[in-house]
Write an enzyme that holds these catalytic residues in place. Structure first.
Site, PDB file in Angstrom:
ATOM      1  CE1 TYR A   1      -3.437  -2.713   0.655  1.00 25.15           C
ATOM      2  CE2 TYR A   1      -4.610  -0.729   1.303  1.00 25.15           C
ATOM      3  CZ  TYR A   1      -4.623  -2.057   0.933  1.00 25.15           C
ATOM      4  OH  TYR A   1      -5.825  -2.725   0.840  1.00 25.15           O
TER       5      TYR A   1
ATOM      6  CG  ASP B   1      -8.217  -4.779   1.598  1.00 28.06           C
ATOM      7  OD1 ASP B   1      -9.194  -4.370   2.263  1.00 28.06           O
ATOM      8  OD2 ASP B   1      -8.136  -4.660   0.352  1.00 28.06           O
TER       9      ASP B   1
ATOM     10  CG  ASP C   1     -13.945  -7.171   2.070  1.00 24.27           C
ATOM     11  OD1 ASP C   1     -13.574  -6.391   2.976  1.00 24.27           O
ATOM     12  OD2 ASP C   1     -14.543  -6.788   1.044  1.00 24.27           O
TER      13      ASP C   1
ATOM     14  CG  ASP D   1      -2.030 -20.074  -1.897  1.00 23.02           C
ATOM     15  OD1 ASP D   1      -1.504 -20.094  -0.763  1.00 23.02           O
ATOM     16  OD2 ASP D   1      -1.512 -20.616  -2.895  1.00 23.02           O
TER      17      ASP D   1
ATOM     18  CE  LYS E   1       1.818 -17.441  -3.124  1.00 22.68           C
ATOM     19  NZ  LYS E   1       0.946 -18.607  -3.293  1.00 22.68           N
TER      20      LYS E   1
HETATM   21  C1  IPM Z   1     -10.410  -1.254   3.953  1.00 18.69           C
HETATM   22  C2  IPM Z   1     -10.525  -0.626   2.581  1.00 18.69           C
HETATM   23  C3  IPM Z   1      -9.311   0.248   2.320  1.00 18.69           C
HETATM   24  C4  IPM Z   1      -8.073  -0.643   2.342  1.00 18.69           C
HETATM   25  C5  IPM Z   1      -9.354   1.051   1.004  1.00 18.69           C
HETATM   26  C6  IPM Z   1     -10.625   1.812   0.841  1.00 18.69           C
HETATM   27  C7  IPM Z   1      -8.178   1.965   0.909  1.00 18.69           C
HETATM   28  O1  IPM Z   1     -10.692  -1.595   1.600  1.00 18.69           O
HETATM   29  O2  IPM Z   1     -10.293  -0.522   4.943  1.00 18.69           O
HETATM   30  O3  IPM Z   1     -10.434  -2.489   4.038  1.00 18.69           O
HETATM   31  O4  IPM Z   1      -7.761  -1.283   1.340  1.00 18.69           O
HETATM   32  O5  IPM Z   1      -7.437  -0.685   3.394  1.00 18.69           O
HETATM   33 MN    MN Z   2     -11.025  -3.580   2.377  1.00 16.64          MN
END
Ligand code: IPM
Ligand code: MN
Ligand code: NAD
Length: 367
Positions: free
Chosen positions: A145, A253, A257, A229, A196
């Protein structure tokens, strides 16, 4: 003497202000009986910052954050600003600089699903009979990042070449390893470090550093390692094999999710981002935000799930203001409301969904 909580409120874009609005209602209702006063300043960030001040992170907003003891953040970005140069877009020009400005390197994302609510998970109930209880510790200010160089160049033949740099230092890895260890000690004493290392140099260093750090400082913690993975697959197969899932910025990240949806919805996952800065209470300064984004597809309809924002406010109460009891009251009220079948569309499945405001109201009634 009554206690005052001073924090910055940065609602952001699309569903950001919708869920922030009701999260503040819940926060007020939860703190008032304890004689706690909320002193918050609302400031524009992200697309809202661009629209109001020509910048995703206006100086005035940064100042509000600097003067506060914590930041309650909504989410930023979306189609309205996607035509801007990438570096000026809300995510890259507001959220990432904000995390960096306060060195918020430790991102804590709890993945919690009550056993009564397993119907909200896309996983089969027989795979998660007791629900899910894991936590992701994600490194937040390093890796691909932020690594330099980060450029796009035009080659002589007119085609382009883009470059991101993934970089980690021993020190960056050790300080987040400590957070993973502390988190594990308050739970199942088990850390799975995800990398990884079969491909990436940063992951080789990550793994070596983590092994040495735990051996030296936390030998009693059960430490394991997994390639990312495989971790993605194992999360879907048997999430409860994990206790603390510990990983670098981009892997965290993506995996968080996945964790969110197996725990019911992205609309349920809160997060805390902490660093070394202390606030005026002598507690960690932090930024608290839902793990999900601005959900432009449902914005303006009043149907977004406010729980991630409300639970982020609860994390703020606990970590930055030392009010764990009130935080737990909020968590219990959220659980109770969801358990009573009061759910927004993302977790309603077969029940009739309620809107954002009704969900928050139901939570207030259960405090
Ligand atoms: C999160 C989001 C952010 C990230 C983006 C919006 C920059 O996806 O907080 O998970 O990738 O960290
Ligand atoms: Mn995110
Ligand atoms: P998203 O998280 O906004 O949405 C993904 C899906 O989850 C959508 O279908 C959305 O409707 C749903 N969802 C998310 N939050 C929800 C909630 N509270 N209630 C109900 N459903 C919810 O991801 P995206 O669509 O990839 O991104 C949209 C914008 O948000 C992009 O600009 C992205 O960069 C930004 N984003 C910001 C943050 C942040 O500010 N922290 C985090 C992630 C994405």
């Amino acid at each position: 003497m009554s206690k005052t909580l001073k924090f910055a409120v940065l609602p952001g874009d699309y569903i950001g202000p919708e869920v922030m609005d009701v999260a503040l209602d819940v926060l007020k209702a939860a703190t008032e009986p304890a004689g706690i006063k909320l002193e918050y300043e609302v400031a524009a960030v992200g697309g809202a910052g661009i629209d109001a001040h020509g910048k995703a992170l206006p100086e005035s907003t940064l100042k509000v954050c600097e003067e506060a003891d914590a930041i309650l953040f909504g989410s930023v970005g979306g189609p309205k600003w996607e035509k801007l140069p990438p570096k000026e877009q809300p995510e890259r020009a507001a959220l990432l600089p904000l995390r960096k400005a306060f060195s918020l390197f430790a991102n804590i994302r709890p993945g919690l699903l009550l056993k009564e609510l397993t119907d909200a998970s896309p996983l089969k109930t027989e795979r998660i009979p007791e629900g899910i209880d894991i936590v992701c510790i994600r490194e937040l200010t390093g890796g691909i990042y932020f690594g330099q160089p980060k450029t796009t160049e035009t080659l002589p033949d007119g085609s382009k070449r883009a470059l991101d740099t993934m970089v980690y230092t021993t020190e960056e890895i050790e300080r987040i390893a400590e957070v993973a260890a502390i988190t594990a000690k308050g739970r199942g004493n088990k850390v799975c470090s995800v990398d990884k290392a079969n491909v990436l140099e940063t992951s080789v260093l990550w793994r070596q550093t983590v092994i040495e750090y735990f051996k030296k400082h936390h030998p009693e913690i059960e430490l394991s390692h997994m390639y990312v993975d495989n971790a993605a697959m194992q999360l879907a197969r048997d999430p409860n094999q994990f206790d603390v899932l510990f990983t670098e910025n981009m892997f965290g990240d993506i995996l968080s999710d996945e964790m969110a949806v197996i725990c019911g919805s992205l609309g349920m996952m809160s997060s805390a981002s902490l660093g070394t800065k202390q606030n005026s209470h002598g507690l960690p300064y932090g930024l608290y935000e839902p793990a999900g984004g601005t959900a432009p597809d449902i914005a303006g309809k009043g149907i977004a799930n406010p729980c991630a924002q409300i639970l982020s406010a609860a994390m703020m109460l606990e970590y930055s203001f030392g009010e764990a009891e009130i935080a737990n009251k909020i968590r219990d009220a959220v659980k109770q409301a969801v358990q009573d079948g009061i759910r927004t569309g993302d977790i309603a499945f077969g029940m009739s969904p309620v809107g954002t405001k009704a969900m928050a109201q139901a939570i207030v009634e259960r405090l």
